[in-house]
Scaffold this motif. Structure first.
Motif, PDB file in Angstrom:
ATOM      1  N   ARG A 186       2.089   7.170  12.792  1.00  0.00           N
ATOM      2  CA  ARG A 186       2.131   6.907  11.228  1.00  0.00           C
ATOM      3  C   ARG A 186       1.019   7.299  10.700  1.00  0.00           C
ATOM      4  O   ARG A 186      -0.063   7.035  11.065  1.00  0.00           O
ATOM      5  N   LEU A 187       1.224   8.620   9.653  1.00  0.00           N
ATOM      6  CA  LEU A 187      -0.105   8.979   9.070  1.00  0.00           C
ATOM      7  C   LEU A 187      -0.181   8.209   7.685  1.00  0.00           C
ATOM      8  O   LEU A 187       0.826   8.309   7.036  1.00  0.00           O
ATOM      9  N   VAL A 188      -1.405   7.583   7.565  1.00  0.00           N
ATOM     10  CA  VAL A 188      -1.746   6.951   6.183  1.00  0.00           C
ATOM     11  C   VAL A 188      -2.578   7.989   5.451  1.00  0.00           C
ATOM     12  O   VAL A 188      -3.515   8.477   5.924  1.00  0.00           O
ATOM     13  N   LEU A 189      -2.214   8.138   4.232  1.00  0.00           N
ATOM     14  CA  LEU A 189      -2.890   9.139   3.270  1.00  0.00           C
ATOM     15  C   LEU A 189      -3.639   8.195   2.458  1.00  0.00           C
ATOM     16  O   LEU A 189      -3.353   7.184   1.762  1.00  0.00           O
ATOM     17  N   LEU A 190      -4.912   8.472   2.123  1.00  0.00           N
ATOM     18  CA  LEU A 190      -5.901   7.758   1.424  1.00  0.00           C
ATOM     19  C   LEU A 190      -6.453   8.704   0.404  1.00  0.00           C
ATOM     20  O   LEU A 190      -6.627   9.746   0.462  1.00  0.00           O
ATOM     21  N   ASP A 191      -6.659   8.186  -0.860  1.00  0.00           N
ATOM     22  CA  ASP A 191      -7.002   8.749  -1.807  1.00  0.00           C
ATOM     23  C   ASP A 191      -8.508   8.695  -1.879  1.00  0.00           C
ATOM     24  O   ASP A 191      -9.339   8.227  -0.887  1.00  0.00           O
ATOM     25  N   GLY A 192      -9.450   9.547  -2.886  1.00  0.00           N
ATOM     26  CA  GLY A 192     -10.827   9.293  -2.749  1.00  0.00           C
ATOM     27  C   GLY A 192     -11.546   8.185  -2.644  1.00  0.00           C
ATOM     28  O   GLY A 192     -12.842   7.907  -2.343  1.00  0.00           O
ATOM     29  N   ASN A 193     -10.854   6.987  -3.159  1.00  0.00           N
ATOM     30  CA  ASN A 193     -11.359   5.815  -3.131  1.00  0.00           C
ATOM     31  C   ASN A 193     -11.140   4.787  -1.877  1.00  0.00           C
ATOM     32  O   ASN A 193     -11.604   3.552  -1.742  1.00  0.00           O
ATOM     33  N   GLY A 194     -10.262   5.625  -0.914  1.00  0.00           N
ATOM     34  CA  GLY A 194      -9.890   4.585   0.112  1.00  0.00           C
ATOM     35  C   GLY A 194      -8.761   4.120  -0.035  1.00  0.00           C
ATOM     36  O   GLY A 194      -8.170   3.249   0.804  1.00  0.00           O
ATOM     37  N   ALA A 195      -7.914   4.082  -1.232  1.00  0.00           N
ATOM     38  CA  ALA A 195      -6.707   3.176  -1.467  1.00  0.00           C
ATOM     39  C   ALA A 195      -5.456   4.309  -1.112  1.00  0.00           C
ATOM     40  O   ALA A 195      -5.806   5.396  -0.726  1.00  0.00           O
ATOM     41  N   SER A 196      -4.403   3.825  -0.820  1.00  0.00           N
ATOM     42  CA  SER A 196      -3.056   4.747  -0.527  1.00  0.00           C
ATOM     43  C   SER A 196      -3.231   5.491  -1.619  1.00  0.00           C
ATOM     44  O   SER A 196      -3.061   5.816  -2.579  1.00  0.00           O
ATOM     45  N   GLY A 197      -2.914   7.012  -1.074  1.00  0.00           N
ATOM     46  CA  GLY A 197      -2.501   8.045  -1.840  1.00  0.00           C
ATOM     47  C   GLY A 197      -1.198   8.531  -1.499  1.00  0.00           C
ATOM     48  O   GLY A 197      -0.832   9.810  -1.642  1.00  0.00           O
ATOM     49  N   GLU A 198      -0.380   7.696  -0.930  1.00  0.00           N
ATOM     50  CA  GLU A 198       0.999   8.100  -0.666  1.00  0.00           C
ATOM     51  C   GLU A 198       1.799   8.078  -1.806  1.00  0.00           C
ATOM     52  O   GLU A 198       1.937   6.977  -2.639  1.00  0.00           O
ATOM     53  N   GLY A 199       2.511   9.084  -2.162  1.00  0.00           N
ATOM     54  CA  GLY A 199       3.776   9.146  -3.271  1.00  0.00           C
ATOM     55  C   GLY A 199       4.870   8.882  -2.862  1.00  0.00           C
ATOM     56  O   GLY A 199       5.212   8.492  -1.671  1.00  0.00           O
ATOM     57  N   LEU A 200       5.678   8.817  -3.771  1.00  0.00           N
ATOM     58  CA  LEU A 200       7.359   8.413  -3.485  1.00  0.00           C
ATOM     59  C   LEU A 200       7.986   9.236  -2.450  1.00  0.00           C
ATOM     60  O   LEU A 200       8.557   8.859  -1.454  1.00  0.00           O
ATOM     61  N   TYR A 201       7.518  10.721  -2.383  1.00  0.00           N
ATOM     62  CA  TYR A 201       8.282  11.542  -1.377  1.00  0.00           C
ATOM     63  C   TYR A 201       7.852  11.254   0.088  1.00  0.00           C
ATOM     64  O   TYR A 201       8.422  10.897   0.921  1.00  0.00           O
ATOM     65  N   TRP A 202       6.462  10.981   0.198  1.00  0.00           N
ATOM     66  CA  TRP A 202       5.825  10.523   1.437  1.00  0.00           C
ATOM     67  C   TRP A 202       6.391   8.978   1.986  1.00  0.00           C
ATOM     68  O   TRP A 202       6.945   9.174   2.997  1.00  0.00           O
ATOM     69  N   ARG A 203       6.639   8.107   1.171  1.00  0.00           N
ATOM     70  CA  ARG A 203       7.224   6.814   1.443  1.00  0.00           C
ATOM     71  C   ARG A 203       8.661   6.888   1.804  1.00  0.00           C
ATOM     72  O   ARG A 203       9.028   6.253   2.690  1.00  0.00           O
ATOM     73  N   LEU A 204       9.242   7.618   1.094  1.00  0.00           N
ATOM     74  CA  LEU A 204      10.881   7.961   1.310  1.00  0.00           C
ATOM     75  C   LEU A 204      11.004   8.648   2.616  1.00  0.00           C
ATOM     76  O   LEU A 204      11.755   8.292   3.509  1.00  0.00           O
ATOM     77  N   GLU A 205       9.957   9.830   3.273  1.00  0.00           N
ATOM     78  CA  GLU A 205      10.152  10.249   4.533  1.00  0.00           C
ATOM     79  C   GLU A 205       9.814   9.092   5.465  1.00  0.00           C
ATOM     80  O   GLU A 205      10.359   9.247   6.696  1.00  0.00           O
ATOM     81  N   THR A 206       8.909   8.331   5.332  1.00  0.00           N
ATOM     82  CA  THR A 206       8.603   7.205   6.380  1.00  0.00           C
ATOM     83  C   THR A 206       9.772   6.387   6.625  1.00  0.00           C
ATOM     84  O   THR A 206       9.875   5.918   7.731  1.00  0.00           O
ATOM     85  N   HIS A 207      10.369   6.053   5.435  1.00  0.00           N
ATOM     86  CA  HIS A 207      11.545   5.179   5.611  1.00  0.00           C
ATOM     87  C   HIS A 207      12.815   5.848   6.391  1.00  0.00           C
ATOM     88  O   HIS A 207      13.367   5.323   7.416  1.00  0.00           O
ATOM     89  N   ILE A 208      12.913   7.315   6.168  1.00  0.00           N
ATOM     90  CA  ILE A 208      13.708   8.005   7.092  1.00  0.00           C
ATOM     91  C   ILE A 208      13.371   8.103   8.423  1.00  0.00           C
ATOM     92  O   ILE A 208      14.240   7.696   9.439  1.00  0.00           O
ATOM     93  N   LYS A 209      12.315   8.137   8.786  1.00  0.00           N
ATOM     94  CA  LYS A 209      11.667   8.273  10.041  1.00  0.00           C
ATOM     95  C   LYS A 209      12.112   6.908  10.817  1.00  0.00           C
ATOM     96  O   LYS A 209      12.395   7.034  11.831  1.00  0.00           O
ATOM     97  N   LYS A 210      11.594   5.665  10.162  1.00  0.00           N
ATOM     98  CA  LYS A 210      11.900   4.600  10.792  1.00  0.00           C
ATOM     99  C   LYS A 210      13.285   4.489  11.039  1.00  0.00           C
ATOM    100  O   LYS A 210      13.783   3.859  12.069  1.00  0.00           O
ATOM    101  N   ARG A 211      14.417   4.777  10.255  1.00  0.00           N
ATOM    102  CA  ARG A 211      15.723   4.805  10.566  1.00  0.00           C
ATOM    103  C   ARG A 211      16.204   5.496  11.571  1.00  0.00           C
ATOM    104  O   ARG A 211      16.941   5.273  12.676  1.00  0.00           O
ATOM    105  N   GLU A 212      15.751   7.018  11.632  1.00  0.00           N
ATOM    106  CA  GLU A 212      16.203   7.867  12.429  1.00  0.00           C
ATOM    107  C   GLU A 212      15.701   7.427  13.978  1.00  0.00           C
ATOM    108  O   GLU A 212      16.251   7.735  14.987  1.00  0.00           O
TER     109      GLU A 212
END
Length: 368
Positions: free
Chosen positions: A153-179
């Protein structure tokens, strides 16, 4: 024209919206059975080009891995900065192995590194991807009988160290879990994935998307590809719309090359492999052409009021996306539309760059 229009709309809608829903209706049939393989030696492999700013952090990160038998293989692809000097400063022992190659592209460097790897398990990574200490162990924990590739699992972080994951990235993660429940995760992420060394096939010299090609070639051989959510790598996500577009153009060119390289997966007799590959990737890669067909066929149906309204909606959508880009609007409902158009425009550019032979196989490190 009506058939062309509605077929194009349906295929776009299916690949982006219906397919994730279909995954929740399907029932897995006993994949990933049995116990994990015994823990064994692991090679962490990383192709590097001008990464002087992050390579020492990468090496320090490697030394913090909890797995007891692991070595880091660094392949320098004609680096012209201080990457080698930084490696010498950070390296503590022989477990960090360094190989220099003339500038030739990532695929050739990976092929050369894999010739030197003796370990039965290989973890691929990028220079700016930082593993959590238990990442390698968590990858190995999913390597059961019949599994050839484990995606982390790749976690994307913004410049402040918080989550930088957008809707597209989160949707792709959910698809991977199901696949993953079907052993059919379609494409590994180059930041963190593991495969069995014996299953690796050397990449063609013109390969761009090495992570996708390696994992899907193993998938084509009949092995499962699964997802390990607990195996985490983190990356700092600092980018602009222009850089995103350039990256997706390059990826797009690589996707169309992969269609040829992985043509065996387009055989319906491949069963589940054909279904997941077609649904998740191929139809998306054809999305720009479906959008063009939908627009043009709609334009030829303007003698009917219903299609006049649909054409106006399309025109308004593209116009809105253009304004979002020009005015840098980040309101989510508008930005989602803009990002969708951006992705498809990049895919179309990637298609023509690949067709005309304009896409380089070498790459530049991203802005850090």
């Amino acid at each position: 024209m009506e058939f062309v229009f509605w077929a194009s709309v349906l295929l776009i809608f299916y690949s982006h919206f219906l397919y994730p829903g279909v995954l929740y209706l399907l029932r897995p049939r006993g994949t990933q059975e049995g116990n994990p393989d015994p823990l064994g030696p692991v090679a962490v492999v990383c192709s590097v080009y001008n990464e002087a700013k992050v390579i020492s952090r990468k090496i320090e990160n490697f030394y913090r891995l909890s797995h007891p038998e692991v070595e880091l293989y660094l392949g320098l692809d004609g680096c012209s900065d201080d990457t080698m000097a930084e490696i010498h400063r950070a390296r503590r022992d022989h477990r960090v192995k360094v190989f220099e190659f003339p500038r030739s592209g990532k695929a050739r460097v990976i092929n050369a590194l894999l010739e030197r790897v003796w370990q039965p398990y290989v973890v691929m990574t990028d220079a700016n991807s930082m593993f959590r200490p238990d990442a390698v162990s968590n990858l190995l924990a999913h390597l059961k009988k019949g599994v050839g590739v484990v995606c982390g699992r790749l976690v994307l972080l913004d410049g402040n160290g918080a989550s930088g994951e957008g809707l597209y990235w989160r949707l792709e993660t959910h698809i991977k879990k199901r696949e993953s429940l079907f052993g059919s995760v379609i494409g590994a992420n180059g930041a963190i994935y593991l495969f069995r060394r014996e299953l690796f096939e050397p990449l063609p010299p013109g390969t761009i998307n090495d992570d996708f090609s390696i994992s899907m070639r193993i998938f084509e051989q009949g092995y499962d590809v699964v997802y390990a959510e607990a195996a985490v790598a983190e990356e700092l996500q600092i980018t602009s719309d222009y850089e995103e577009f350039r990256r997706h153009v390059r990826d797009g060119a690589g996707h169309y090359r992969a269609l040829v390289y992985l043509r065996g997966l387009l055989n319906p007799l491949q069963g589940k492999r054909f279904f997941f590959y077609l649904s998740h990737r191929v139809l998306r890669w054809l999305g720009p052409f479906f959008l063009v067909l939908a627009f043009l066929s709609n334009a030829l149906l303007l003698n009917q009021p219903f299609y006049q309204a649909l054409f106006a909606i399309q025109f308004l959508g593209y116009g809105t996306a253009a304004l979002v880009g020009l005015l840098r609007i980040r309101w989510k409902p508008f930005y989602i539309l803009y990002y969708f158009i951006l992705l498809n425009a990049a895919l179309m550019c990637g298609f023509f760059k690949n067709l005309l032979g304009l896409q380089r196989i070498t790459w530049d490190s991203t802005r850090r």
